[in-house]
Design an enzyme around this catalytic site. Sequence first.
Site, mmCIF file in Angstrom:
data_model
loop_
_atom_site.group_PDB
_atom_site.id
_atom_site.type_symbol
_atom_site.label_atom_id
_atom_site.label_comp_id
_atom_site.label_asym_id
_atom_site.label_seq_id
_atom_site.Cartn_x
_atom_site.Cartn_y
_atom_site.Cartn_z
ATOM 1 N N GLU A 218 0.949 -1.240 0.072
ATOM 2 C CA GLU A 218 -0.155 0.041 0.118
ATOM 3 C C GLU A 218 1.014 1.323 -0.018
ATOM 4 O O GLU A 218 2.182 1.289 0.386
ATOM 5 C CB GLU A 218 -0.865 0.070 1.287
ATOM 6 N N ASP A 237 -3.278 -6.637 11.397
ATOM 7 C CA ASP A 237 -4.036 -5.771 10.545
ATOM 8 C C ASP A 237 -4.249 -6.554 9.127
ATOM 9 O O ASP A 237 -5.525 -6.397 8.499
ATOM 10 C CB ASP A 237 -3.598 -4.359 10.474
ATOM 11 N N HIS A 242 -6.196 -10.715 5.573
ATOM 12 C CA HIS A 242 -6.192 -10.711 4.253
ATOM 13 C C HIS A 242 -4.967 -11.643 3.479
ATOM 14 O O HIS A 242 -5.193 -12.532 2.548
ATOM 15 C CB HIS A 242 -5.935 -9.423 3.808
ATOM 16 N N LYS A 342 2.852 -0.674 4.523
ATOM 17 C CA LYS A 342 2.432 0.637 4.189
ATOM 18 C C LYS A 342 3.552 1.326 3.743
ATOM 19 O O LYS A 342 4.842 1.177 4.107
ATOM 20 C CB LYS A 342 1.534 1.299 5.653
#
Length: 488
Positions: A218, A237, A242, A342
């Site tokens: 991301e 997270d 996922h 991230k």
Amino acid sequence: MSNASKSLSGLSLDMIIFGGAGDLAVRKLLPALYMAHLHGNLPRDTRIIGLGRHEFSRSDYLAFVEIQSRPFVSPDNFGADAWSGFLELLDYICIDVMKDRDFSALADRTRKEAERVFYLATAPSLFTTICNKIAASGLVDHNSRVVLEKPLGRDLSSATEINDAVGVHFKEEQIYRIDHYLGKETVQNLMVLRFGNSILEPIWRAPNISSVQITVAETVGVGSRAGFYDSAGAMRDMVQNHLLQLLCIIAMEPPVSLSPNGVRDEKLKVLRSLRRMTVADIARDTVRGRYIRGAVGSEAVKGYLEEEEVPQDSTTETFVALRAYVDTWRWAKIPFFLRTGKRMPKRSSQIVVEFTNPPFSIFPDASHGVANRLVIELQPDEAIRLQIMAKQPGSGMSMRPVTLNLDLQSAFPQRRAEAYERLLIDVIRGRLTHFMRRDELEAAWEWVEPIIDGWTRLGENPHSYAAGSWGPSAASALLARDGFVWHE
Ligand code: BG6
């Protein structure tokens, strides 16, 4: 995609969203419900009731939704009539879940004859109280459904506690544990790629495959969610849910059917086959990272520790890379490399299946060593690419890798529903296949939790990586040890 599916005609639905003025509701759920309304996928007799602590009147709430949610509806899908028709469906009740002794205000506003869907878009610490109070207010019956947002707990024991508490009032087939990756078109397409085609199946195993890479990168940072994120980190997270769900679809055996249990039984077997890591494995096979100041594209961005609400002594990771093994006949000794972070240079979710080199080369050219690869791009592009070797035109026998490229967006140019839209429609229709069953969720925690504990025991801070890079160099070293590189 499951067997039984409710018909919408004649259905009265009360969709009750706890956290109705929260980020998830306004950015994702309400725009998704609007899209479902626009496309005739909501029952004609639907009411959507947002609940929250804000002291909004109904008209304040509508004005709030107008400002907060409408920007998340793309202009192509915006129709003034459809939007005002959608706002008509909305209502709001001010409830403080912890303080209000009962939910009589909610009981007064819901309809006896309607099927009730309770969407818990709140912190998981409130799930138990909410379920107890809706049940005590007489709002739960055999037609009710409850949707639980992730993260469901922060470890196995808190997940078990929540599952036990919710299970007192709802049967397993009334519980929809959401992982929005399972609602993505491209993720559902993985099932078709694997089980709707026969050519892949014979080679989809050891010894034909040398490794599998799953990357979810991301560009965003933690934004306004630092408060939540700092207590979770990338492992809880993203990996626990996922990435492990993607791994399950790649690694599972063919299910007996697309029924919820058919699919979930097979995923569960994969989760239970994941090799448990010792502290020595964790030190060797996992890498944690945390972004420091840098640039994503042309934008200069802060480091994680400079983000608002992140404590200076935080040890939370924003990047994880690891090597996992699925200990089954099919996957024996094949490493699965998982990576998520991230503030990476680009948004990209992809799965790369690397095949083994030919056992013997008749070609003198040293470049024969490039392996075949199947690259499945999930987002932002939707594509399947097969890298194969081809002869370089000319008099010699040199070869070079070329790519067979299937662009799924051009093959199917029609609109794709967003993940939440698809999953909300599944909930309304009572289709459970794309939701996690209790044992699946707990099996995922059973594998993840010892890794998080191992990190605590090792006591190391995450490696730094500059925002806009592909993570710490240790993540490349993790693959290099086995002679692989990340596919970027
Ligand atoms: C969420 C995570 O589940 O998934 C977020 O909590 C993350 O941190 C998001 O940004 C990524 O979802 P998507 O659909 O944008 O890939």
